[in-house]
Design an enzyme around this catalytic site. Structure first.
Site, PDB file in Angstrom:
ATOM      1  CD  GLU A 131       1.008  -2.550  -8.231  1.00  0.00           C
ATOM      2  OE1 GLU A 131       0.810  -1.409  -7.798  1.00  0.00           O
ATOM      3  OE2 GLU A 131       1.372  -2.779  -9.427  1.00  0.00           O
ATOM      4  CD  GLU A 220      -3.946   2.354  -8.920  1.00  0.00           C
ATOM      5  OE1 GLU A 220      -2.966   2.586  -9.667  1.00  0.00           O
ATOM      6  OE2 GLU A 220      -4.211   1.219  -8.477  1.00  0.00           O
TER       7      GLU A 220
END
Length: 298
Positions: A131, A220
């Site tokens: 990620e 995010e």
């Protein structure tokens, strides 16, 4: 009077001349170079490239991961708008699946009115499962992992972190995987991210990516409120990179290469292991571990 035999011989000769192909070879016009292969300058080849570029510049993937709270995400082609007020985790944005190493340009606003949040490039790879983030703006998010070094790209300096996540949600289900994170020290809400510069810098520190999965410009947060509006494309130009940190490298003595900076920076610009592109030459070598690589020229 012509005898029958003489006439027969004459007719036989005529028939023979009609039946046997002439040895004369008729010239065939020279075929053009594009008759069977579309060269790079052929109009159809140019049109195909332009079509591919236009298709690639348009986003084809929406990332919409939310776990609760008020997250109002409105994706469009090549952009999105967002406002949120939540204590739950979310990652939303638009981009491409699969991702690529093309520079990404994003333009717009990003505001965190309470709590924390980030804006930047977000993506995943498989084999290995990774990620990754290139955070253009980071408000209040800490504990990103171990500092590996830094990379200077696109007019700013980014601190590079590596972190391991154990038994956490991933694109392959609950898994253990690494996070690679570049955080820009001077935050911005618009600009071009030369993604390849970060990929190269991460590789210098042994942080290897795998096969590209999705790649988006994302916001995010998991606490607080804010808003964002972004336009996104990946046809923007890129900028050179320099890398600093604790990766194993030696500094090449002055005069041994056509470019400046440390060996690791030059090696990173060349694209890493095995690169034989036009930026590399045989004037000196970079030692990385026990291997030597051609250096780059500016």
């Amino acid at each position: 009077m012509v005898s029958f035999s003489t006439l027969a011989v004459g007719l036989s000769a005529i028939a023979g001349s009609l039946a046997i192909p002439s040895p004369y070879v008729y010239p065939v016009g020279k075929r053009g170079e594009f008759n069977f292969h579309l060269g790079p300058d052929h109009p159809l080849a140019i049109a195909k490239r332009n079509e591919s570029l236009a298709r690639r510049s348009n986003t084809n993937y929406n990332q919409d991961y939310t776990t609760g709270g008020s997250v109002n995400f409105s994706p469009q082609t090549n952009g999105f708008s967002l406002n949120w007020n939540t204590q739950q985790d979310f990652v939303v944005g638009v981009g491409w699946n699969p991702g690529s190493n093309l520079p990404i340009t994003h333009t717009g606003s990003f505001s965190v009115t309470s709590g924390l949040g980030s804006l930047g490039v977000y993506g995943w790879t498989t084999n290995p499962l990774v990620e990754y983030y290139v955070m253009e703006s980071n408000v209040g998010i800490s504990g990103l992992g171990t500092v590996k070094g830094s990379v200077t790209s696109d007019g700013g300096t980014y601190t590079i972190y590596e972190n391991t996540r154990y038994n956490q949600p991933s694109i392959l289900g609950t898994s253990t995987f690494n996070q690679y994170i570049s955080v820009r020290t001077s935050a911005r809400t618009s600009g071009t991210v030369t993604v390849q510069n970060h990929f190269n810098a991460w590789k210098t520190y042994g942080m290897n990516l795998g096969t590209m999965n999705f790649q988006v410009i994302a916001v995010e947060s998991w606490s607080g409120s804010g808003s964002a509006q972004q336009s996104v494309s990946n046809t923007g130009g890129g900028n050179p990179v320099t890398t600093t940190g604790s990766a194993p490298h030696t500094t090449t003595p002055a005069g041994n290469n056509g470019g400046g900076g440390g060996c690791s920076a030059l090696w990173g610009q060349c694209g890493g292991i095995g690169w034989t592109g036009p930026k590399c030459c045989s004037q000196g070598t970079c030692k990385v571990g026990n291997s030597y690589y051609s250096q780059c020229l500016n």
